[in-house]
Design a protein around this motif. Structure first.
Motif, mmCIF file in Angstrom:
data_model
loop_
_atom_site.group_PDB
_atom_site.id
_atom_site.type_symbol
_atom_site.label_atom_id
_atom_site.label_comp_id
_atom_site.label_asym_id
_atom_site.label_seq_id
_atom_site.Cartn_x
_atom_site.Cartn_y
_atom_site.Cartn_z
ATOM 1 N N TYR A 208 -21.782 -131.746 -51.549
ATOM 2 C CA TYR A 208 -22.724 -132.092 -52.614
ATOM 3 C C TYR A 208 -21.920 -132.455 -53.855
ATOM 4 C CZ TYR A 208 -26.283 -129.979 -49.670
ATOM 5 O OH TYR A 208 -27.122 -129.683 -48.626
ATOM 6 N N LYS A 209 -22.352 -133.515 -54.535
ATOM 7 C CA LYS A 209 -21.595 -133.987 -55.698
ATOM 8 C C LYS A 209 -22.467 -134.045 -56.947
ATOM 9 C CE LYS A 209 -18.332 -136.706 -52.924
ATOM 10 N NZ LYS A 209 -17.664 -138.019 -52.726
ATOM 11 N N GLY A 210 -21.813 -133.898 -58.098
ATOM 12 C CA GLY A 210 -22.507 -133.997 -59.375
ATOM 13 C C GLY A 210 -23.598 -132.957 -59.517
ATOM 14 N N GLU A 211 -24.736 -133.359 -60.040
ATOM 15 C CA GLU A 211 -25.846 -132.440 -60.259
ATOM 16 C C GLU A 211 -26.377 -131.859 -58.958
ATOM 17 O OE1 GLU A 211 -27.547 -130.923 -62.825
ATOM 18 O OE2 GLU A 211 -25.706 -131.519 -63.837
ATOM 19 N N ASN A 212 -26.191 -132.582 -57.848
ATOM 20 C CA ASN A 212 -26.668 -132.076 -56.564
ATOM 21 C C ASN A 212 -25.965 -130.783 -56.164
ATOM 22 O OD1 ASN A 212 -28.554 -134.099 -56.121
ATOM 23 N ND2 ASN A 212 -27.072 -135.443 -55.108
ATOM 24 N N ALA A 213 -24.719 -130.628 -56.604
ATOM 25 C CA ALA A 213 -23.984 -129.397 -56.309
ATOM 26 C C ALA A 213 -24.639 -128.210 -57.001
ATOM 27 C CB ALA A 213 -22.523 -129.542 -56.744
ATOM 28 N N ARG A 214 -24.932 -128.395 -58.287
ATOM 29 C CA ARG A 214 -25.593 -127.318 -59.041
ATOM 30 C C ARG A 214 -26.983 -127.041 -58.476
ATOM 31 N NH1 ARG A 214 -25.712 -124.587 -63.854
ATOM 32 N NH2 ARG A 214 -23.623 -125.354 -64.353
ATOM 33 N N ARG A 215 -27.724 -128.096 -58.162
ATOM 34 C CA ARG A 215 -29.083 -127.912 -57.645
ATOM 35 C C ARG A 215 -29.075 -127.147 -56.321
ATOM 36 N NH1 ARG A 215 -29.789 -133.661 -58.901
ATOM 37 N NH2 ARG A 215 -30.749 -133.858 -60.967
ATOM 38 N N TYR A 216 -28.075 -127.429 -55.483
ATOM 39 C CA TYR A 216 -27.985 -126.740 -54.192
ATOM 40 C C TYR A 216 -27.834 -125.236 -54.404
ATOM 41 C CZ TYR A 216 -26.309 -125.314 -49.602
ATOM 42 O OH TYR A 216 -26.171 -124.674 -48.397
ATOM 43 N N ILE A 217 -26.906 -124.847 -55.277
ATOM 44 C CA ILE A 217 -26.675 -123.428 -55.548
ATOM 45 C C ILE A 217 -27.907 -122.790 -56.172
ATOM 46 C CG2 ILE A 217 -25.255 -121.776 -56.843
ATOM 47 C CD1 ILE A 217 -23.004 -123.960 -56.690
ATOM 48 N N GLU A 218 -28.506 -123.473 -57.141
ATOM 49 C CA GLU A 218 -29.680 -122.931 -57.819
ATOM 50 C C GLU A 218 -30.860 -122.781 -56.869
ATOM 51 O OE1 GLU A 218 -30.104 -125.695 -61.018
ATOM 52 O OE2 GLU A 218 -28.920 -124.463 -62.418
ATOM 53 N N SER A 219 -30.948 -123.663 -55.870
ATOM 54 C CA SER A 219 -32.055 -123.564 -54.918
ATOM 55 C C SER A 219 -31.974 -122.272 -54.111
ATOM 56 C CB SER A 219 -32.070 -124.779 -53.974
ATOM 57 O OG SER A 219 -30.995 -124.729 -53.046
ATOM 58 N N TYR A 220 -30.766 -121.838 -53.794
ATOM 59 C CA TYR A 220 -30.616 -120.589 -53.039
ATOM 60 C C TYR A 220 -30.767 -119.374 -53.948
ATOM 61 C CZ TYR A 220 -29.735 -122.783 -48.637
ATOM 62 O OH TYR A 220 -29.907 -123.490 -47.469
#
Length: 230
Positions: A208-220
């Motif tokens: 996951y790159k950019g904001e998608n990386a943060r969103r992935y972690i925040e989703s969990y």
């Protein structure tokens, strides 16, 4: 598919869609004169992983270090064969060392995969919350991120494409069998978010790159936010 060029210095050489669904995502890091491997898969696909290293333009005997992010069999099962072939040093956290150096199905979950684990010596044992190890011309920041297992680590490096974090198994799962601690996991995820990463190389979900990386972690974090136990 043989391998994936993730970003500057980083390749995916094993895992779902590359070697096998039972393997974690295995990442190769170009450290100049040396190579580092992040985890080594279940063990059944070692030959394919090494062929993928060659396909990416490198020789397997250039692998000087294997970084074990934690002691589950799908991450460490392939370490012993590679060590026997080329002798790289193994890096892991002290709190997961027992699961790597001895046979403990409760810690490695090897019995769930129907395989036998071959113990491997840990050459460099991490003890701190943040230790730095230089491999070739790359500084690996070893961040202790307990939760999935007591000795889980999330190394990060800084590259021309930004900060790359190898956050294996951010998604869990969690079990008292191997010492999971959801409260500590949440603290670890907050620690990871504070690093302002640009690229997340996850243990099974891929990159996951950019904001998608943060969103992935925040989703969990949101998914497990109301849970107080595993």
């Amino acid at each position: 598919m043989r391998y994936k060029n993730v970003c500057d210095r980083v390749y995916a050489v094993g895992g779902p869609g590359i070697t096998g669904g039972d393997d974690c995502c295995v990442y190769l890091v170009d450290c100049g004169a040396d190579l580092a491997l992040i985890d080594a898969g279940l063990g059944r696909s070692v030959d394919n992983i090494l062929r993928n290293v060659q396909s990416a333009g490198y020789e397997p005997h250039w692998i000087k270090y294997i970084i074990a992010t934690h002691c589950h069999i799908d991450h460490i099962g392939g370490i012993a064969p590679i060590v026997n072939l080329y002798g790289p040093k193994v890096i892991a956290h002290e709190l997961d060392r027992k699961g790597i150096e001895e046979v403990h199905d409760d810690l490695t979950a090897a019995d769930l995969y129907g395989v036998k684990y071959t113990p491997t010596k840990v050459d460099i044992s991490l003890r701190g919350e943040h230790e730095m190890i230089r491999i070739g011309d790359v500084d690996f920041h070893m961040i202790h991120t307990p939760g999935h297992t007591p000795g889980s680590i999330s190394p990060f490096i800084d590259t021309d494409d930004g900060r790359v974090l190898f956050g294996q198994d951010i998604h869990g799962p969690f079990s008292p069998r191997w010492g999971s601690d959801l409260a500590k996991w949440k603290e670890s995820m907050e620690k990871i978010l504070s690093l302002n990463i640009d690229v997340l190389c996850e243990g099974h979900a891929g990159v996951y790159k950019g904001e998608n990386a943060r969103r992935y972690i925040e989703s969990y974090l949101k998914r497990y936010g109301q849970s107080r136990s595993v």
